[in-house]
Design an enzyme around this catalytic site. Sequence first.
Site, mmCIF file in Angstrom:
data_model
loop_
_atom_site.group_PDB
_atom_site.id
_atom_site.type_symbol
_atom_site.label_atom_id
_atom_site.label_comp_id
_atom_site.label_asym_id
_atom_site.label_seq_id
_atom_site.Cartn_x
_atom_site.Cartn_y
_atom_site.Cartn_z
ATOM 1 C CD GLU A 1 10.291 -1.810 12.753
ATOM 2 O OE1 GLU A 1 11.041 -2.174 13.469
ATOM 3 O OE2 GLU A 1 9.008 -1.917 13.003
ATOM 4 C CG ASN B 1 -2.077 -1.202 1.009
ATOM 5 O OD1 ASN B 1 -2.627 -1.407 -0.078
ATOM 6 N ND2 ASN B 1 -2.016 -1.869 2.189
ATOM 7 C CG HIS C 1 1.850 -4.368 12.171
ATOM 8 N ND1 HIS C 1 2.474 -3.563 12.943
ATOM 9 C CD2 HIS C 1 1.254 -3.536 11.195
ATOM 10 C CE1 HIS C 1 2.541 -2.396 12.659
ATOM 11 N NE2 HIS C 1 1.732 -2.355 11.520
ATOM 12 C CG ASP D 1 12.389 -16.689 9.756
ATOM 13 O OD1 ASP D 1 12.523 -16.148 10.779
ATOM 14 O OD2 ASP D 1 11.582 -17.550 9.261
ATOM 15 C CB SER E 1 1.506 6.567 11.035
ATOM 16 O OG SER E 1 1.617 5.233 10.957
HETATM 17 C C1 DHK Z 1 2.414 1.796 7.011
HETATM 18 C C2 DHK Z 1 1.400 0.901 6.794
HETATM 19 O O1 DHK Z 1 0.931 0.618 5.622
HETATM 20 C C3 DHK Z 1 0.556 0.423 8.120
HETATM 21 O O2 DHK Z 1 0.154 -0.943 7.669
HETATM 22 C C4 DHK Z 1 1.457 0.220 9.134
HETATM 23 C C5 DHK Z 1 3.120 2.038 8.010
HETATM 24 C C6 DHK Z 1 2.097 1.666 9.457
HETATM 25 C C7 DHK Z 1 3.432 3.491 8.398
HETATM 26 O O3 DHK Z 1 3.288 4.387 9.398
HETATM 27 O O4 DHK Z 1 4.536 3.804 7.502
HETATM 28 O O5 DHK Z 1 0.820 -0.065 10.247
#
Ligand code: DHK
Length: 146
Positions: free
Chosen positions: A99, A12, A81, A88, A103
Amino acid sequence: MAQPIYILNGPNLNLLGLRQPEIYGRATLEDVAEDCASLAEELGMTIRFHQSNHEGQIIDWIHQARGEGAGVIINPGALTHTSIAILDALNAFDGPVIEVHISNIHKRESFRHHSYVSLRAEGVIAGCGVEGYLLALRRMKTLVAK
Ligand code: DHK
């Protein structure tokens, strides 16, 4: 030529700038890639910037980073999550891992509070918007120099 830093983005994130801008902001992933490329040049680093909606593709890029990459910066999206397979793969990579979450996952739903990737990452940046990628790149510069 220095070994590249892999900057990997999960599901996404191709919709960055379009989906839920109140959470993820208005910058597109292309904007992020351009900003990372400019900063990398300034820092004397090279990057490989990728995004996929498919877990296996992300794992393949982490495998590619073995031997070829100096470090991995990863925003696995929701796979953060859920994916033991990405954890792995990162555990099979020897260099530093940072990482990134755009958000602040700790301020959101409880299912976002746990990250498998955090079990491997040297550092975690969350809630700094897309600037988090640039902060990660600066930190990576320090880590790969060690
Ligand atoms: C981006 C996503 O698509 C969410 O599924 C995560 C993350 C948070 C972000 O904050 O970049 O939970």
